[in-house]
Design an enzyme around this catalytic site. Structure first.
Site, PDB file in Angstrom:
ATOM      1  N   TYR A  54      28.588  32.567  92.858  1.00 12.31           N
ATOM      2  CA  TYR A  54      27.857  31.653  93.741  1.00 12.31           C
ATOM      3  C   TYR A  54      28.771  30.536  94.199  1.00 12.31           C
ATOM      4  CZ  TYR A  54      23.019  32.544  94.653  1.00 12.31           C
ATOM      5  OH  TYR A  54      21.879  33.040  95.189  1.00 12.31           O
ATOM      6  N   GLU A  56      27.739  28.190  96.932  1.00 12.98           N
ATOM      7  CA  GLU A  56      27.009  27.426  97.959  1.00 12.98           C
ATOM      8  C   GLU A  56      27.770  26.156  98.312  1.00 12.98           C
ATOM      9  OE1 GLU A  56      23.069  26.840  96.437  1.00 12.98           O
ATOM     10  OE2 GLU A  56      22.310  28.602  97.475  1.00 12.98           O
ATOM     11  N   ASP A 200      29.337  35.055 122.922  1.00 12.33           N
ATOM     12  CA  ASP A 200      29.170  35.993 121.806  1.00 12.33           C
ATOM     13  C   ASP A 200      30.081  37.188 122.087  1.00 12.33           C
ATOM     14  OD1 ASP A 200      28.423  37.922 120.016  1.00 12.33           O
ATOM     15  OD2 ASP A 200      26.264  37.800 120.432  1.00 12.33           O
ATOM     16  N   THR A 226      30.889  39.191 115.489  1.00 13.59           N
ATOM     17  CA  THR A 226      30.865  39.974 114.262  1.00 13.59           C
ATOM     18  C   THR A 226      32.319  40.215 113.878  1.00 13.59           C
ATOM     19  OG1 THR A 226      30.876  42.010 115.535  1.00 13.59           O
ATOM     20  CG2 THR A 226      28.734  41.205 114.840  1.00 13.59           C
ATOM     21  N   LYS A 229      33.346  45.000 114.303  1.00 10.44           N
ATOM     22  CA  LYS A 229      33.404  45.902 115.465  1.00 10.44           C
ATOM     23  C   LYS A 229      34.870  46.113 115.842  1.00 10.44           C
ATOM     24  CE  LYS A 229      28.640  44.790 116.486  1.00 10.44           C
ATOM     25  NZ  LYS A 229      27.647  44.121 117.347  1.00 10.44           N
ATOM     26  N   ARG A 235      31.720  44.063 107.365  1.00 13.27           N
ATOM     27  CA  ARG A 235      30.522  43.594 108.073  1.00 13.27           C
ATOM     28  C   ARG A 235      30.373  42.101 107.868  1.00 13.27           C
ATOM     29  NH1 ARG A 235      28.486  47.918 109.560  1.00 13.27           N
ATOM     30  NH2 ARG A 235      27.037  46.819 110.885  1.00 13.27           N
TER      31      ARG A 235
END
Ligand SMILES: *Cc1c(COP(=O)(O)O)cnc(C)c1O
Length: 425
Positions: A54, A56, A200, A226, A229, A235
């Site tokens: 974790y 955060e 984008d 992203t 691609k 991903r």
């Protein structure tokens, strides 16, 4: 104690399915333009123990202890992203492209604000204002489309629309548009309305950093993408932009819409960014477009129509109306021939989205495999044979055999065969 068994022993059911997917990928033509094949190094980072932690918060400002190495990883990822794209601030935490876009909406706008984006059947993504998406539900969307004659985005028309509707944000970038996007023209539209410009570039990111597609970085306030691609990473999502808007956006990424970042994915993004910084990546990006142009020419030579008449990128939309067949049937026939594509609307498609009049195809994955321009005529040939023989099982089986032998020339994961599962157990 946690198990140290390999997957093939710990979970043979899942292991077998992974092995089957390796086989499917090895012997089929992956022509979905939003997919790619990551390197072993990216896979290794994504599959590493970093999944446990974790973190955060952001480097140096975490809500959990033990983050010292994660801070270094995230900083490397951000530094490399900025080296690749330029820009002032990078955020590598979005879990996906959609999350990256959501963070921009929530960071820069209020619910009900007017946003201009490309319509879904004119190349836009769901997050650009579709009614079934948060963007279409929470914001007042003014969609723009391509010019009916040229099938291109016409920034003069978009400037006029911006003056009329005064949006607070304009989105440029697309998921099914094969041509160069005039980012400078979109900046003019944003300035005419006093709007933010969000680019984008999810589809074009790898081409942009490879220097073969124009970059929006000097024109847009924020750039989202992203990483999986054309950029050929794991991903995930990435946001880059000017310092002032990024301050608001990063507060939305965390704590606004996400909790702990996926640090294994962030490490894998850093690895992919390093790969994209190498000179070979420029050659890869150029080959993607060379292959796409050769494939489009091969299809046109055989009487197939391409939306806008061709491509300047990795992607093209075949307009199937002249073939008397719809996108769903073509997708199915191509699948039987071992060619993976997706059905796609054409501008102002007369068919519903579940049917469509087109298929979208792209060359990033086959180029990663090593396919060159000299293979594209055979690829065009099997595509055309599969579509025109969609109701002829024997012809589809023959096309399937040709696809298999074509794929055999470019081995992908044969070294992995049996890693996850084997019939011998
Ligand atoms: C793929 C894509 C997205 C969304 O990415 P996900 O990771 O699937 O959420 C957003 N915008 C565009 C233009 C895309 O092509």
């Amino acid at each position: 104690m946690i198990s140290t068994k390999p997957l093939r022993e710990a979970d043979p059911e899942i292991a077998k399915l992974i092995e089957q997917e390796i086989e499917r990928k090895e012997y089929s033509l992956e022509l979905i333009p939003s997919e790619n094949i990551v390197s072993e190094a990216v896979l290794e980072a994504a599959g590493s123990i970093l999944t446990d932690k974790y973190c955060e918060g952001y480097p140096g400002r975490r809500y959990y202890g033990g983050c010292e190495y994660y801070d270094e990883i995230e900083k490397l990822a951000c530094d490399r992203a900025l080296q690749l794209f330029g820009g002032e601030v990078a955020n590598v935490q979005p879990h996906s492209g959609s999350n990256a876009n959501m963070a921009v909406y929530f960071g820069l706008l209020q619910p009900g604000d007017t946003v201009m984006g490309p319509k879904l059947d004119h190349g836009g993504h769901l997050t650009h204002g579709s009614k079934v998406n948060f963007s279409g539900k929470f914001y007042n969307i003014v969609g723009y489309g391509v010019d009916p004659q040229t099938q291109l985005y016409d920034t003069d028309q978009i400037v006029a629309l911006a003056k009329e509707h005064k949006p607070k944000m304009i989105i440029c970038g697309a998921t099914a548009y094969s041509r160069q996007i005039d980012f400078e023209g979109f900046r003019k539209a944003a300035d005419a309305a006093g709007a933010y410009l969000m680019a984008d570039v999810s589809h074009y990111a790898g081409l942009i950093v490879g220097g073969v597609y124009k970059s929006p970085i000097d024109y847009a306030d924020v750039v989202t993408t992203t990483t999986h691609k054309t950029l050929r990473g794991p991903r995930g999502g990435l946001i880059i932009g000017r310092t002032a808007p990024m301050k608001k956006i990063s507060k939305i990424v965390f704590p606004g819409i996400q909790g702990g970042p996926l640090m294994h994915q962030i490490a894998a993004k850093a690895v992919a960014f390093r790969e994209a910084l190498q000179p070979e990546f420029k050659e890869y990006a150029a080959s993607i477009i060379d292959n796409a142009r050769a494939l489009a020419a091969g299809l046109q030579k055989r009487g197939f129509d391409i939306v806008s008449g061709g491509t300047d990128s990795h992607v093209m939309i075949i307009d199937l109306r002249s073939q008397g067949i719809t996108g769903d049937i073509a997708e199915d026939a191509l699948g039987k021939a071992g060619i993976t594509v997706n059905k796609n609307t054409i501008p102002d498609d007369p068919q519903p989205p579940a049917r469509t009049s087109g298929v979208r195809i792209g060359t990033p994955a086959i180029t990663s495999r090593g396919f060159t321009v000299s293979d594209m005529d055979i690829v065009a040939d099997v595509i055309v044979r599969a579509i025109t023989n969609h109701d002829n099982e024997a012809a589809l089986a023959a096309a399937r055999a040709d696809v298999r032998s074509l794929c055999s020339r470019y081995p992908l994961y044969r070294h992995k065969a049996g890693t996850y599962w084997s019939a011998e157990g």
